[in-house]
Design an enzyme around this catalytic site. Structure first.
Site, mmCIF file in Angstrom:
data_model
loop_
_atom_site.group_PDB
_atom_site.id
_atom_site.type_symbol
_atom_site.label_atom_id
_atom_site.label_comp_id
_atom_site.label_asym_id
_atom_site.label_seq_id
_atom_site.Cartn_x
_atom_site.Cartn_y
_atom_site.Cartn_z
ATOM 1 N N ARG A 79 -6.328 -2.316 -6.970
ATOM 2 C CA ARG A 79 -7.235 -1.196 -7.277
ATOM 3 C C ARG A 79 -6.467 0.114 -7.455
ATOM 4 O O ARG A 79 -6.715 0.870 -8.392
ATOM 5 C CB ARG A 79 -8.225 -0.999 -6.135
ATOM 6 C CG ARG A 79 -9.106 -2.192 -5.813
ATOM 7 C CD ARG A 79 -9.897 -1.830 -4.569
ATOM 8 N NE ARG A 79 -10.642 -2.903 -3.993
ATOM 9 C CZ ARG A 79 -10.160 -3.816 -3.152
ATOM 10 N NH1 ARG A 79 -8.886 -3.800 -2.802
ATOM 11 N NH2 ARG A 79 -10.930 -4.752 -2.646
ATOM 12 N N ILE A 80 -5.525 0.393 -6.543
ATOM 13 C CA ILE A 80 -4.823 1.683 -6.610
ATOM 14 C C ILE A 80 -3.864 1.687 -7.811
ATOM 15 O O ILE A 80 -3.763 2.689 -8.532
ATOM 16 C CB ILE A 80 -4.087 1.976 -5.280
ATOM 17 C CG1 ILE A 80 -5.110 2.076 -4.140
ATOM 18 C CG2 ILE A 80 -3.265 3.261 -5.384
ATOM 19 C CD1 ILE A 80 -4.503 2.155 -2.748
ATOM 20 N N ILE A 131 4.223 4.569 -2.600
ATOM 21 C CA ILE A 131 3.052 4.919 -1.775
ATOM 22 C C ILE A 131 2.482 3.650 -1.137
ATOM 23 O O ILE A 131 1.345 3.644 -0.671
ATOM 24 C CB ILE A 131 1.948 5.633 -2.590
ATOM 25 C CG1 ILE A 131 1.522 4.795 -3.804
ATOM 26 C CG2 ILE A 131 2.370 7.025 -2.990
ATOM 27 C CD1 ILE A 131 0.215 5.270 -4.426
ATOM 28 N N ALA A 132 3.279 2.570 -1.143
ATOM 29 C CA ALA A 132 2.758 1.282 -0.673
ATOM 30 C C ALA A 132 2.974 1.148 0.835
ATOM 31 O O ALA A 132 2.089 1.463 1.633
ATOM 32 C CB ALA A 132 3.423 0.154 -1.443
ATOM 33 N N ARG A 133 4.128 0.697 1.225
ATOM 34 C CA ARG A 133 4.472 0.563 2.628
ATOM 35 C C ARG A 133 5.981 0.697 2.773
ATOM 36 O O ARG A 133 6.729 0.319 1.865
ATOM 37 C CB ARG A 133 4.071 -0.814 3.185
ATOM 38 C CG ARG A 133 2.618 -0.937 3.612
ATOM 39 C CD ARG A 133 2.311 -0.103 4.854
ATOM 40 N NE ARG A 133 0.938 -0.253 5.291
ATOM 41 C CZ ARG A 133 -0.064 0.547 4.926
ATOM 42 N NH1 ARG A 133 0.141 1.539 4.097
ATOM 43 N NH2 ARG A 133 -1.282 0.368 5.415
ATOM 44 N N GLU A 142 8.795 3.970 10.033
ATOM 45 C CA GLU A 142 8.179 5.285 10.211
ATOM 46 C C GLU A 142 7.452 5.372 11.556
ATOM 47 O O GLU A 142 7.005 4.351 12.069
ATOM 48 C CB GLU A 142 7.202 5.578 9.053
ATOM 49 C CG GLU A 142 6.020 4.623 8.971
ATOM 50 C CD GLU A 142 5.144 4.883 7.748
ATOM 51 O OE1 GLU A 142 5.678 4.986 6.614
ATOM 52 O OE2 GLU A 142 3.921 4.977 7.930
ATOM 53 N N HIS A 173 3.323 9.870 5.083
ATOM 54 C CA HIS A 173 2.253 8.862 4.967
ATOM 55 C C HIS A 173 0.871 9.529 4.906
ATOM 56 O O HIS A 173 0.018 9.288 5.774
ATOM 57 C CB HIS A 173 2.329 7.860 6.129
ATOM 58 C CG HIS A 173 1.642 6.554 5.825
ATOM 59 N ND1 HIS A 173 2.059 5.354 6.340
ATOM 60 C CD2 HIS A 173 0.549 6.266 5.058
ATOM 61 C CE1 HIS A 173 1.260 4.384 5.906
ATOM 62 N NE2 HIS A 173 0.333 4.913 5.114
HETATM 63 C C1 DGY Z 1 -3.859 2.667 4.072
HETATM 64 O O1 DGY Z 1 -5.079 2.831 4.053
HETATM 65 O O2 DGY Z 1 -3.340 1.545 4.050
HETATM 66 C C2 DGY Z 1 -3.031 3.887 4.163
HETATM 67 O O3 DGY Z 1 -1.696 3.626 3.967
HETATM 68 C C3 DGY Z 1 -3.249 4.563 5.493
HETATM 69 O O4 DGY Z 1 -2.647 3.784 6.484
#
Ligand code: DGY
Length: 329
Positions: A158-159, A239-241, A270, A288
């Site tokens: 989705r993102i 912006i993932a992990r 982190e 984050h």
């Molecule tokens: C998520 O919703 O996965 C964001 O990274 C916040 O933790």
């Protein structure tokens, strides 16, 4: 003695959400908001039927075995790599997350980070703050264009699709993506999105965006070998992990200008940040916060609460991760 089920709210959250939960449950809220160590988490979960948690709390077989009364864990996050879903399912513990409500907000932030890296915003701001700006120069902080460039997306959920829309429809970008499964043609067509293999993605992207979920298989998906396949003018945004990028390898690639710039919102281990990342100039670093708007954090907390209430009062939780647990009850 109250007949309400007991739940833990593991981190501070909007007071109205705690109030709403209190109408249904005996709530033990971690109002001090100190992240709970594993033993503290286990201790606070004793006698609790449910837990409202964030990505900071990890649930695995050992924690579950120590908390036999636990029936549901509601993550206030869309990502759930803090939850061992197989172990939760085996223990009959329902898990929920918060998809959809944060998609557009997170995509906005990813796009902003990508633009900041491409146009060297953090680096030039630091230069200005240091008092080093003495005159105009034709090549001062020249970066690379975002409009019309090739946007590469690794992970097209989705993102990823929301970022592709921004790039294709707002900035005239060409979109290439790599994902385990290819989007149906009717979803690709309006974006002009082209599925490519990972090597092609790395080679073609002017701006590479990482939006894939973390799993052990995704660990260091971008390391030295992958960075070496990118254009020297390219940017990388994560912006993932944390853990999807090898942060040490990235710092080395940036220092040696093997890629132009990077932007990271997530980090291995982190809130610690690899020391080398803190000293390279051509990087934008944020703690984050991709989903952090007031409205979206309210929506995430509200959805996590909806899940918790439904799960423990005989309703249907809106966003279960392992619905087979419900079916088996
Ligand atoms: C998520 O919703 O996965 C964001 O990274 C916040 O933790």
């Amino acid at each position: 003695m109250s007949s309400k089920p007991a739940v833990l709210v593991a981190r501070a959250v909007f007071p109205e959400v705690v109030e709403r939960l209190s109408a249904h449950f005996e709530v033990d809220a971690n109002v001090a908001d100190t992240p709970l160590s594993r033993p503290q988490l286990i201790e606070r979960l004793q006698g609790k039927a449910g837990a409202f948690v964030t990505g900071s709390e990890r649930f695995d077989a050992e924690v579950l075995a120590a908390c036999p009364q636990l029936r549901v864990v509601c993550n206030m996050a869309v990502g759930y790599n803090n939850l061992d879903i197989a172990a939760c399912t085996a223990a009959g513990v329902l898990c929920t997350n918060t998809p959809d409500v944060l998609t557009e907000t997170t995509a906005d932030f990813g796009f902003a980070l990508m633009m900041a890296a491409a146009r060297r915003m953090a680096e030039s701001e630091h230069f200005l703050r240091r008092g080093e700006w003495k005159t105009w120069r034709y090549d001062m902080f020249t970066g690379s264009d975002v409009h019309g460039a090739t946007l590469g997306i690794l992970g097209m959920g989705r993102i990823g699709q929301a970022i592709a829309r921004r790039g294709a429809l707002g900035f005239g970008m060409k979109v290439v993506y790599h994902n385990r499964s290819r989007l149906p043609a009717e979803q690709e067509a309006p974006l002009g999105a082209r599925w490519v293999d990972k090597a092609t993605l790395l080679a073609e992207a002017d701006h590479l965006m990482l939006v894939l979920p973390y799993s052990p298989a995704a660990h260091h998906s971008i390391g030295a070998a992958e960075l070496a396949q990118m254009k020297p003018t390219a940017t990388l945004t994560n912006i993932a992990r944390g853990g999807i990028v090898d942060d040490a390898a990235l710092a080395a690639a940036l220092r040696e200008q093997r890629i132009a710039a990077a932007a990271l919102d997530v980090f291995e281990g982190e809130p610690s940040v690899h020391a080398d990342l803190l000293t390279v100039p051509n990087i934008v670093l944020t703690p984050h916060i991709a989903s952090a708007t007031v409205a979206t954090r309210r929506a995430m907390a509200g959805l996590a609460a909806d899940n918790l209430i439904a799960a423990l009062t005989g309703g249907t939780p809106p966003t279960p991760i392992n619905p087979e647990v419900l079916a088996a009850r």
